[in-house]
Motif scaffolding. Structure first.
Motif, PDB file in Angstrom:
ATOM      1  N   GLU A 147       0.820  -1.208   0.000  1.00  0.00           N
ATOM      2  CA  GLU A 147       0.000   0.000   0.000  1.00  0.00           C
ATOM      3  C   GLU A 147       0.856   1.261   0.000  1.00  0.00           C
ATOM      4  O   GLU A 147       0.337   2.366  -0.167  1.00  0.00           O
ATOM      5  CB  GLU A 147      -0.929   0.010   1.216  1.00  0.00           C
ATOM      6  CG  GLU A 147      -0.206  -0.021   2.555  1.00  0.00           C
ATOM      7  CD  GLU A 147      -1.155  -0.066   3.736  1.00  0.00           C
ATOM      8  OE1 GLU A 147      -2.303   0.402   3.609  1.00  0.00           O
ATOM      9  OE2 GLU A 147      -0.745  -0.581   4.792  1.00  0.00           O
TER      10      GLU A 147
ATOM     11  N   SER B   9      -0.350   5.065   0.670  1.00  0.00           N
ATOM     12  CA  SER B   9      -1.758   5.349   0.353  1.00  0.00           C
ATOM     13  C   SER B   9      -2.601   5.503   1.619  1.00  0.00           C
ATOM     14  O   SER B   9      -3.626   6.194   1.603  1.00  0.00           O
ATOM     15  CB  SER B   9      -2.340   4.229  -0.511  1.00  0.00           C
ATOM     16  OG  SER B   9      -2.325   2.985   0.179  1.00  0.00           O
TER      17      SER B   9
ATOM     18  N   VAL C 298      -1.634  -0.528  -4.051  1.00  0.00           N
ATOM     19  CA  VAL C 298      -1.299   0.458  -5.071  1.00  0.00           C
ATOM     20  C   VAL C 298      -0.568  -0.184  -6.250  1.00  0.00           C
ATOM     21  O   VAL C 298      -0.627   0.315  -7.377  1.00  0.00           O
ATOM     22  CB  VAL C 298      -0.446   1.607  -4.475  1.00  0.00           C
ATOM     23  CG1 VAL C 298      -1.248   2.390  -3.446  1.00  0.00           C
ATOM     24  CG2 VAL C 298       0.838   1.080  -3.861  1.00  0.00           C
TER      25      VAL C 298
END
Length: 245
Positions: free
Chosen positions: A145, A148, A222
């Motif tokens: 991630e 994010s 992501v």
């Protein structure tokens, strides 16, 4: 929704919760080294205090601790495993050996590690106050991630903040025990207390981190998003080429 649908929905949610907890547990083990990482953390210091307790020879104890740290790295290299935890142990032991040899005080073998622990505790607390909790910076790449969670996942950011506070306060409590003992206790007593405090605070912090993250929203992958965007871009380019043809 019918009465038949409700148990199925509940079972699906329970399975998702179990999957989330399993993913979180696996990620924490990867980030913090698991059982082998704990062994690599404890073994050099345990060997040092054991040898020093037996013969009071600083040089032999220090060399033995450094040798076992290097051996642990060699084993990981031969097995082609990740060496970041073993290498961090080698550097910590090497600094400890240098300090102890320079001062002639066996307790100084532990001083670099204590200072590192104090600095790490402050880093957890300061970064959390600044809105960028350190545990999120550590685990973000593990969960794919990245950052994010800072702007797109507030529930996860809150969980990272709680976990970072837990790490910071637990490590500060550990320092509050060790630093007075560094001045008051003899080398043998201090060494055994320090070894005894290696694993329990770490396990407590990891457990609390797992607890907070298991209840948090799932991470935003992501990397998957970037791959999907690249695929969509290729499809748009292909469609544009077909129209031109």
């Amino acid at each position: 929704m019918t009465s038949v649908d409700k148990p199925t929905t509940t079972n699906d949610q329970q399975q998702q919760d179990r999957d989330a907890k399993a993913v979180t547990e696996a990620a924490l083990f990867e980030a913090f080294g698991g059982v082998r990482g704990m062994v690599e953390t404890v073994l050099p210091g345990l060997l040092f205090v054991t040898i020093f307790t037996i013969n009071k020879d600083l040089h032999i104890a220090a060399i033995a601790a450094l040798a076992v740290s290097l051996a642990l790295v060699a084993v990981r290299l031969l097995r082609k495993d990740t060496v970041k935890h073993a290498f961090s142990g080698v550097f910590g032991v090497a600094f400890g050996v240098v300090f102890a040899m320079m001062t002639g005080n066996a307790k100084d073998f532990y001083l670099p590690g204590m200072l590192y622990t104090l600095g790490l505790a402050l880093a957890y607390i300061i970064t959390t106050i600044a809105g960028v909790p350190l545990i999120g910076l550590i685990l973000g790449p593990v969960f794919k991630e990245n950052l994010s969670w800072r702007t797109r996942n507030p529930g996860r950011k809150k969980a990272y903040a709680k976990a970072s506070w837990a790490w910071g306060l637990i490590l500060l409590a550990k320092c509050a025990i060790l630093f007075p003992l560094y001045w008051w206790a003899d080398t043998t007593q201090f060494g055994w207390v320090l070894v005894a405090l290696k694993i329990p605070p770490f396990l407590l912090a990891v457990y609390l981190t797992w607890l907070f993250l298991a209840k948090a929203p799932p991470p935003i992958d992501v990397f998957a998003e970037m791959e999907a965007e690249e695929l969509a871009e290729k499809e748009r380019e292909a469609a544009a080429q077909q129209r031109e043809a």
